[in-house]
Write an enzyme that holds these catalytic residues in place. Structure first.
Site, PDB file in Angstrom:
ATOM      1  N   LYS A  65     101.911 -86.363 -35.066  1.00 59.98           N
ATOM      2  CA  LYS A  65     101.080 -86.766 -36.109  1.00 59.98           C
ATOM      3  C   LYS A  65     102.149 -87.516 -37.238  1.00 59.98           C
ATOM      4  CE  LYS A  65      98.244 -83.844 -39.373  1.00 59.98           C
ATOM      5  NZ  LYS A  65      97.989 -82.450 -39.526  1.00 59.98           N
ATOM      6  N   SER A  80      94.119 -76.960 -38.343  1.00 63.34           N
ATOM      7  CA  SER A  80      94.217 -78.328 -38.126  1.00 63.34           C
ATOM      8  C   SER A  80      94.594 -78.594 -36.657  1.00 63.34           C
ATOM      9  CB  SER A  80      94.887 -78.952 -39.224  1.00 63.34           C
ATOM     10  OG  SER A  80      94.156 -79.184 -40.572  1.00 63.34           O
ATOM     11  N   SER A 133      92.754 -81.517 -39.621  1.00 62.97           N
ATOM     12  CA  SER A 133      93.434 -82.765 -40.066  1.00 62.97           C
ATOM     13  C   SER A 133      94.425 -83.698 -38.825  1.00 62.97           C
ATOM     14  CB  SER A 133      94.408 -82.639 -41.056  1.00 62.97           C
ATOM     15  OG  SER A 133      95.295 -81.827 -40.893  1.00 62.97           O
TER      16      SER A 133
END
Length: 497
Positions: A79, A178, A154
């Site tokens: 990420k 997330s 996210s």
């Protein structure tokens, strides 16, 4: 078997046996990214050259007989909130577009030390603020099951990369769900470790008392492999727990719930939940009971206040953390023409650099912390947080783990909730309590909702530092369910071949 369809454990075994090289494995995944990521948009940056260089180094070490860990040569998507020396780190924001950090996050370092191949940086909601990846400044990611739907957020880019066979493993962060929410809607496994069990050093902060790095995988065993590799005490992180890593890998291999006490959370179900989600969840609970678990219903009465408490605590911490983006030290700078003072440059930079959701949360957080409102809002939210922790403590005195659906609904359409922040925030209804309490939780696929044929996730929650219990339950559920929905579940994905 095609290399991109193999699990991380299968790839590890093939690499160890010399049946395939790390370079071949890496190239296969780079080719897959080239073939499908234009449609999925899981990645913000594909690190082809550095990934192949890492793979060649692993192959050389293996050729010389050097000791290698189980993840050596296995690709991992990261990420874009983790600092990575030599690669850009944007946090999905224009304000950091083009920034190359000079150091690695602890988890980035641990992946490199394990010999894992960092194949690229994945898309995300800007500064991890969102539940759909639609808040990325670089455009949304798409769910491989249906490209017109969100992959969650996210950490949606990381989940989509694993679900689309672009990487066997990925790293995300969980602040309000997330990792677990995107894992659920993409039909993969995602874990939020105990807060402090995985280092936050080098993770660009959203909400410091909540942010928790964790793993994604297509199987429970794969996720446990990555969990074990990234976890452990880090003196660079003041919130890191100086304790042994729970035996998550052994637990994933045990896959046995006989004699375990499992509590179904009363408050995480019912009105507002998609019928197909509830039916698949109920079937999974019945299955766990048939495997020898003792199932009871457990009430956690303050969970219903978790969502409003979270949306005071997280924005308050965000308003403090994001104050560092002032156009003076790094990242975007707008209006610096020699005629404007620093305050004007800062205002112009933040106006152009931050997206709407980030601005909304900064304003909300600054208001909640302001003089005259602190006790009424932020202080009260922290008191609610304490009540939620006490609910967990009371529940775990009765049962070993708690279970619930991972999300109230399956993946919704891109744009469907873009203009309705409250509807968007409800996507994290089931996952927020564990973030507020800091305990461990996992989402594992438990089938497809009959209404739309999209994945449903089973959430398992365990006490702090009892992360191994998650993997016992999740692995048992996975093994029992595999005969019902085929192996792998992702073979049913409609969006990609």
């Amino acid at each position: 078997m095609e290399l991109t369809r193999m699990t991380a454990a299968e790839l590890s075994a093939a690499l160890t046996a010399g049946q395939v090289s790390a370079t071949e494995v890496t190239q296969a995944h780079l080719d897959r990214i080239a073939a499908v990521d234009e449609r999925v948009h899981a990645f913000l940056h594909v690190a082809a050259d550095s990934a192949l260089a890492q793979a060649a180094a692993v192959d050389e070490r293996r050729r010389t007989g050097a000791p290698l860990g189980p993840l050596a040569g296995v690709p991992v998507a990261v990420k874009d909130v983790f600092t990575t020396a030599g690669l850009p780190t944007t946090c999905g924001s224009r304000i950091l577009d083009g920034w190359h950090p000079p150091y690695d996050a602890t988890i980035t370092q641990r992946l490199k030390q394990a010999g894992a191949i960092i194949i690229g940086k994945t898309n995300m909601d800007e500064f991890a603020m969102g539940s759909s990846t639609e808040n990325s400044a670089f455009g949304p990611s798409h769910n491989p099951w249906d490209l017109d739907r969100i992959p969650g957020g996210s950490s949606g880019g990381s989940a989509a990369a694993v679900a689309a066979y672009e990487a066997p493993l990925a790293i995300g962060t969980d602040t309000g769900g997330s990792i677990r929410q995107p894992a659920a809607v993409c039909g993969i496994v995602g874990t939020k470790p105990t807060y402090g069990g995985s280092s936050r050093y080098g993770v660009v902060a959203f909400a410091s008392s909540l942010d928790t790095p964790g793993p994604f995988g297509r199987t429970v065993l794969d996720t446990a492999l990555l969990h074990e590799a990234i976890s452990g005490y880090d003196p660079m992180d003041s919130t890191s727990i100086d304790a042994p890593v729970p035996p998550v890998l052994a637990a994933a291999r045990q896959a046995d719930v006989s004699g375990m006490r499992i509590g179904v959370v009363t408050e995480l179900g019912g009105e507002g939940y998609q019928p197909g989600v509830l039916s698949r969840f109920a079937e999974a609970v019945e299955l766990l009971e048939s495997l020898g678990a003792k199932v009871t219903e457990v009430s956690c009465p303050h969970f219903k206040y978790a969502l409003p408490a979270y949306y005071l605590i997280a924005p308050s911490e965000a308003s403090s953390n994001l104050a560092r983006f002032d156009a003076m030290r790094y990242g975007l700078r707008v209006g610096d023409d020699g005629r404007r003072d620093a305050e004007e440059v800062m205002a112009l930079t933040r106006e152009q650099g931050f997206g709407a959701e980030v601005k909304r949360r900064i304003i909300l957080g600054a208001y909640a912390l302001s003089s005259g409102y602190y006790d009424a809002y932020y202080g009260k939210a922290q008191q609610v947080r304490t009540l939620i922790i006490r609910d967990f403590d009371a529940a775990f005195s009765q049962v070993d783990v708690l279970v619930s659906p991972s999300t109230p609904t399956t993946a919704f359409g891109i744009g469907e909730r873009a203009d309705n922040p409250m509807a968007m925030y409800l996507a994290d209804l089931c996952t927020i309590p564990s973030d507020l309490a800091g305990n461990a939780a996992i989402s594992v696929p438990c089938g497809l909702a009959p209404e739309d044929g999209l994945p449903v996730g089973l959430q398992v929650m365990a006490p702090a530092l009892a992360d191994d219990r998650l993997y016992r339950v999740a692995a048992a559920a996975e093994a029992a369910l595999v005969g019902q929905w085929g192996q792998p579940l992702l073979a049913g994905a409609k969006g990609l071949s």
